[in-house]
Write a protein that holds these residues in place. Structure first.
Motif, mmCIF file in Angstrom:
data_model
loop_
_atom_site.group_PDB
_atom_site.id
_atom_site.type_symbol
_atom_site.label_atom_id
_atom_site.label_comp_id
_atom_site.label_asym_id
_atom_site.label_seq_id
_atom_site.Cartn_x
_atom_site.Cartn_y
_atom_site.Cartn_z
ATOM 1 N N THR A 1 0.840 -1.043 0.194
ATOM 2 C CA THR A 1 0.309 -0.478 0.060
ATOM 3 C C THR A 1 0.838 1.199 0.482
ATOM 4 O O THR A 1 1.813 1.399 0.934
ATOM 5 C CB THR A 1 -1.251 -0.142 1.588
ATOM 6 N N ASN A 2 0.842 2.235 -0.483
ATOM 7 C CA ASN A 2 0.779 2.988 -1.115
ATOM 8 C C ASN A 2 0.621 4.167 -0.517
ATOM 9 O O ASN A 2 0.040 4.811 -0.191
ATOM 10 C CB ASN A 2 1.808 3.802 -2.756
ATOM 11 N N ASN A 3 2.109 5.094 0.487
ATOM 12 C CA ASN A 3 0.752 6.130 1.485
ATOM 13 C C ASN A 3 0.819 7.599 -0.288
ATOM 14 O O ASN A 3 0.881 7.428 -0.705
ATOM 15 C CB ASN A 3 2.796 7.036 1.949
ATOM 16 N N TYR A 4 -0.226 8.242 0.953
ATOM 17 C CA TYR A 4 -0.664 9.224 0.668
ATOM 18 C C TYR A 4 -0.075 10.720 0.741
ATOM 19 O O TYR A 4 0.637 11.036 1.466
ATOM 20 C CB TYR A 4 -2.418 9.540 0.505
ATOM 21 N N SER A 5 -0.402 11.496 -0.401
ATOM 22 C CA SER A 5 0.165 12.920 -0.307
ATOM 23 C C SER A 5 -1.027 13.421 0.307
ATOM 24 O O SER A 5 -1.514 13.469 0.585
ATOM 25 C CB SER A 5 0.404 13.530 -1.646
ATOM 26 N N ILE A 6 0.071 15.137 0.462
ATOM 27 C CA ILE A 6 -0.831 15.530 1.908
ATOM 28 C C ILE A 6 -0.708 17.003 1.318
ATOM 29 O O ILE A 6 0.694 17.255 0.721
ATOM 30 C CB ILE A 6 -0.467 15.203 3.158
ATOM 31 N N SER A 7 -1.761 18.069 1.028
ATOM 32 C CA SER A 7 -1.542 19.219 1.020
ATOM 33 C C SER A 7 -1.576 20.421 2.307
ATOM 34 O O SER A 7 -3.397 19.427 2.321
ATOM 35 C CB SER A 7 -2.010 19.122 -1.110
ATOM 36 N N ILE A 8 -2.390 21.003 2.589
ATOM 37 C CA ILE A 8 -2.462 22.429 3.466
ATOM 38 C C ILE A 8 -3.345 23.245 2.544
ATOM 39 O O ILE A 8 -2.479 24.515 1.244
ATOM 40 C CB ILE A 8 -2.145 22.714 4.306
ATOM 41 N N GLU A 9 -4.809 23.729 1.902
ATOM 42 C CA GLU A 9 -5.341 24.655 1.401
ATOM 43 C C GLU A 9 -6.096 25.849 2.694
ATOM 44 O O GLU A 9 -6.181 25.408 3.703
ATOM 45 C CB GLU A 9 -5.822 24.396 0.561
ATOM 46 N N LYS B 1 -3.116 4.383 5.473
ATOM 47 C CA LYS B 1 -2.678 4.307 4.297
ATOM 48 C C LYS B 1 -3.855 3.663 3.333
ATOM 49 O O LYS B 1 -4.413 2.310 4.009
ATOM 50 C CB LYS B 1 -1.494 3.843 3.957
ATOM 51 N N SER B 2 -4.339 3.376 2.391
ATOM 52 C CA SER B 2 -5.132 2.383 1.042
ATOM 53 C C SER B 2 -4.790 2.814 -0.377
ATOM 54 O O SER B 2 -4.527 3.606 -0.791
ATOM 55 C CB SER B 2 -6.619 2.439 2.027
ATOM 56 N N ASP B 3 -5.077 1.795 -0.657
ATOM 57 C CA ASP B 3 -4.761 1.704 -2.194
ATOM 58 C C ASP B 3 -5.211 2.821 -3.148
ATOM 59 O O ASP B 3 -5.033 3.179 -3.934
ATOM 60 C CB ASP B 3 -5.308 0.429 -3.398
ATOM 61 N N GLN B 4 -6.891 2.760 -2.662
ATOM 62 C CA GLN B 4 -7.367 3.862 -2.841
ATOM 63 C C GLN B 4 -7.402 5.065 -2.993
ATOM 64 O O GLN B 4 -7.846 6.378 -3.440
ATOM 65 C CB GLN B 4 -8.666 3.179 -2.769
ATOM 66 N N LEU B 5 -6.768 5.716 -1.620
ATOM 67 C CA LEU B 5 -6.735 7.119 -1.095
ATOM 68 C C LEU B 5 -4.882 7.259 -2.101
ATOM 69 O O LEU B 5 -4.318 6.976 -2.011
ATOM 70 C CB LEU B 5 -6.560 6.883 -0.041
ATOM 71 N N ASN B 6 -5.020 8.557 -2.473
ATOM 72 C CA ASN B 6 -4.193 9.063 -2.990
ATOM 73 C C ASN B 6 -3.539 10.582 -2.514
ATOM 74 O O ASN B 6 -2.389 10.890 -2.173
ATOM 75 C CB ASN B 6 -3.931 9.029 -5.128
ATOM 76 N N ARG B 7 -4.315 11.051 -2.176
ATOM 77 C CA ARG B 7 -3.982 12.671 -1.593
ATOM 78 C C ARG B 7 -5.476 12.794 -0.718
ATOM 79 O O ARG B 7 -6.686 12.808 -0.269
ATOM 80 C CB ARG B 7 -4.303 13.546 -2.607
ATOM 81 N N VAL B 8 -4.945 14.013 0.733
ATOM 82 C CA VAL B 8 -5.383 14.297 1.116
ATOM 83 C C VAL B 8 -6.018 15.999 1.518
ATOM 84 O O VAL B 8 -4.238 16.646 1.440
ATOM 85 C CB VAL B 8 -5.817 13.520 3.022
ATOM 86 N N VAL B 9 -6.125 16.715 1.366
ATOM 87 C CA VAL B 9 -6.247 18.006 1.476
ATOM 88 C C VAL B 9 -6.685 18.238 2.974
ATOM 89 O O VAL B 9 -7.763 18.265 3.041
ATOM 90 C CB VAL B 9 -7.533 18.805 0.728
ATOM 91 N N MET C 1 -10.734 3.925 6.854
ATOM 92 C CA MET C 1 -9.399 3.756 6.097
ATOM 93 C C MET C 1 -10.677 3.608 4.599
ATOM 94 O O MET C 1 -12.417 2.567 4.404
ATOM 95 C CB MET C 1 -9.874 2.494 6.318
ATOM 96 N N GLY C 2 -10.454 4.990 3.863
ATOM 97 C CA GLY C 2 -11.019 5.006 2.495
ATOM 98 C C GLY C 2 -12.773 5.173 3.118
ATOM 99 O O GLY C 2 -13.315 5.203 2.176
ATOM 100 N N SER C 3 -13.019 5.239 3.932
ATOM 101 C CA SER C 3 -14.650 5.680 4.398
ATOM 102 C C SER C 3 -14.400 6.488 5.704
ATOM 103 O O SER C 3 -13.979 6.650 6.119
ATOM 104 C CB SER C 3 -15.677 4.593 5.134
ATOM 105 N N SER C 4 -15.982 7.601 5.510
ATOM 106 C CA SER C 4 -16.213 8.207 6.942
ATOM 107 C C SER C 4 -16.456 7.911 7.848
ATOM 108 O O SER C 4 -16.828 8.838 9.165
ATOM 109 C CB SER C 4 -16.715 9.936 6.677
ATOM 110 N N THR C 5 -16.878 6.512 7.720
ATOM 111 C CA THR C 5 -16.928 6.294 9.172
ATOM 112 C C THR C 5 -15.229 5.058 10.206
ATOM 113 O O THR C 5 -14.970 4.457 9.295
ATOM 114 C CB THR C 5 -18.402 4.567 8.668
ATOM 115 N N PRO C 6 -15.487 5.437 10.478
ATOM 116 C CA PRO C 6 -14.104 4.914 12.031
ATOM 117 C C PRO C 6 -14.103 3.604 11.407
ATOM 118 O O PRO C 6 -15.066 2.794 11.926
ATOM 119 C CB PRO C 6 -14.524 5.234 13.390
#
Length: 308
Positions: free
Chosen positions: A2-10, A170-178, A274-279
């Motif tokens: 599973t790859n890590n996702y990138s993160i950006s601050i806006e 981390k998950s295979d489906q998640l690439n980026r978090v803003v 993990m890919g959902s807004s439900t813990p």
């Protein structure tokens, strides 16, 4: 692997425009936020009757989609620039911008756009333009501080610090978090997952409004409940799911969720997503224990110094 996702601050005013309106409309449902009845009363006093009626009648269920659009918009340095851009985007382009990320999209995007732009223009005119500059400065500074930590923190750790306990795994489906700082809905974090993207509007509280005595009382009240303390000890043994807690304590899931929400707000536990807004599960936040001890000690030390 599973790859890590990138993160950006806006941090742009348009985000806070949306969050402030959302907070006003759904204030009764948002039971744990800082801005409650007095803020609603004062805000209503500055709104024209026709806008109050419009907001009471409007089912404004599109917060996450507007936030997603802001993150894609090139004209967002000011609220007016974003609204001008939003007003000029065709229904077809809106669909193209949302389709890769959102599963269900209304077929009447043009009408939704027009109504949303109209409401946002009026909300900006009668409320948001009058928000204290110190709040905007607070959000800007916090975003700058978080940006400075991007290189030295793992994304998951920076998110936990910003949200006081949310862990986006981390998950295979998640690439980026803003990550987006917000004031009006504090201390709540607004988290949404899309196809490959998560937007996380984390709370920023005004330091001038911080009262260490009230904060300590809140923590003590949380831990003073026997069931919550037992839950914290149970979670401390190993990570637990909501079902684990339900089976172990024999309480209704809604009751378990109520107690877990209290512990989460105090930062005593982590909520893992993990890919959902439900813990997916919960774990002990060890930093809470040391912070609680330090804050408790400082409270007495400062009180003693004040009495000298």
């Amino acid at each position: 692997m599973t790859n890590n996702y990138s993160i950006s601050i806006e941090q742009y005013p348009a985000y806070e425009l949306i969050v402030s309106l959302y907070t006003f409309i759904y204030n009764r449902k948002l039971k744990t936020i800082d801005l409650k009845d007095q803020w609603v009363k004062e805000t209503k006093g500055n709104l024209p009757p026709h806008l109050i009626r419009k907001l009471e009648d409007e089912r404004w269920e599109v917060l996450h989609r507007i936030v997603l659009l802001i993150s894609q918009c090139s004209e967002k340095e000011t609220v007016d620039a974003f609204l001008k851009w939003f007003e000029g985007v065709s229904a077809g382009e809106l669909y193209e911008r949302l389709a890769p990320w959102v599963d269900t999209i209304s077929t009447d995007l043009g009408t939704i756009r027009d109504k949303t732009v109209e409401i946002l223009h009026e909300w900006n005119e009668y409320y948001f333009k009058n928000v204290k500059p110190a709040i905007h400065a607070l959000l800007k500074q916090d975003a700058k501080d978080k940006q400075g930590k991007v290189g030295s923190y793992q994304p998951i750790d920076l998110i936990e610090e910003a949200t006081n306990g949310l862990r986006i795994e981390k998950s295979d489906q998640l690439n980026r978090v803003v990550l987006i700082p917000q004031y009006h809905c504090s201390p709540v974090t607004i988290l949404d997952f899309f196809n490959g993207i998560a937007t996380c509007l984390y709370p920023v509280r005004n330091p001038s409004e911080f009262d260490p005595t009230k904060e300590m009382i809140s923590a003590l009240q949380c831990l003073g409940d026997e069931t919550r303390l037992k839950m914290l000890l149970y979670v401390a043994e190993q990570p637990r799911t909501l079902i684990d807690l339900h089976k172990h304590f024999g309480l209704a899931k809604s009751t378990i969720h109520h107690h877990i929400a209290h512990l989460r707000r105090e930062g005593a536990i982590r909520s893992h997503f993990m890919g959902s807004s439900t813990p997916a599960f919960y774990s002990l936040r060890k930093s809470f224990i040391s912070k609680f001890s330090d804050d408790f000690t400082k409270l007495f030390e400062n009180h003693g110094e004040a009495q000298v």
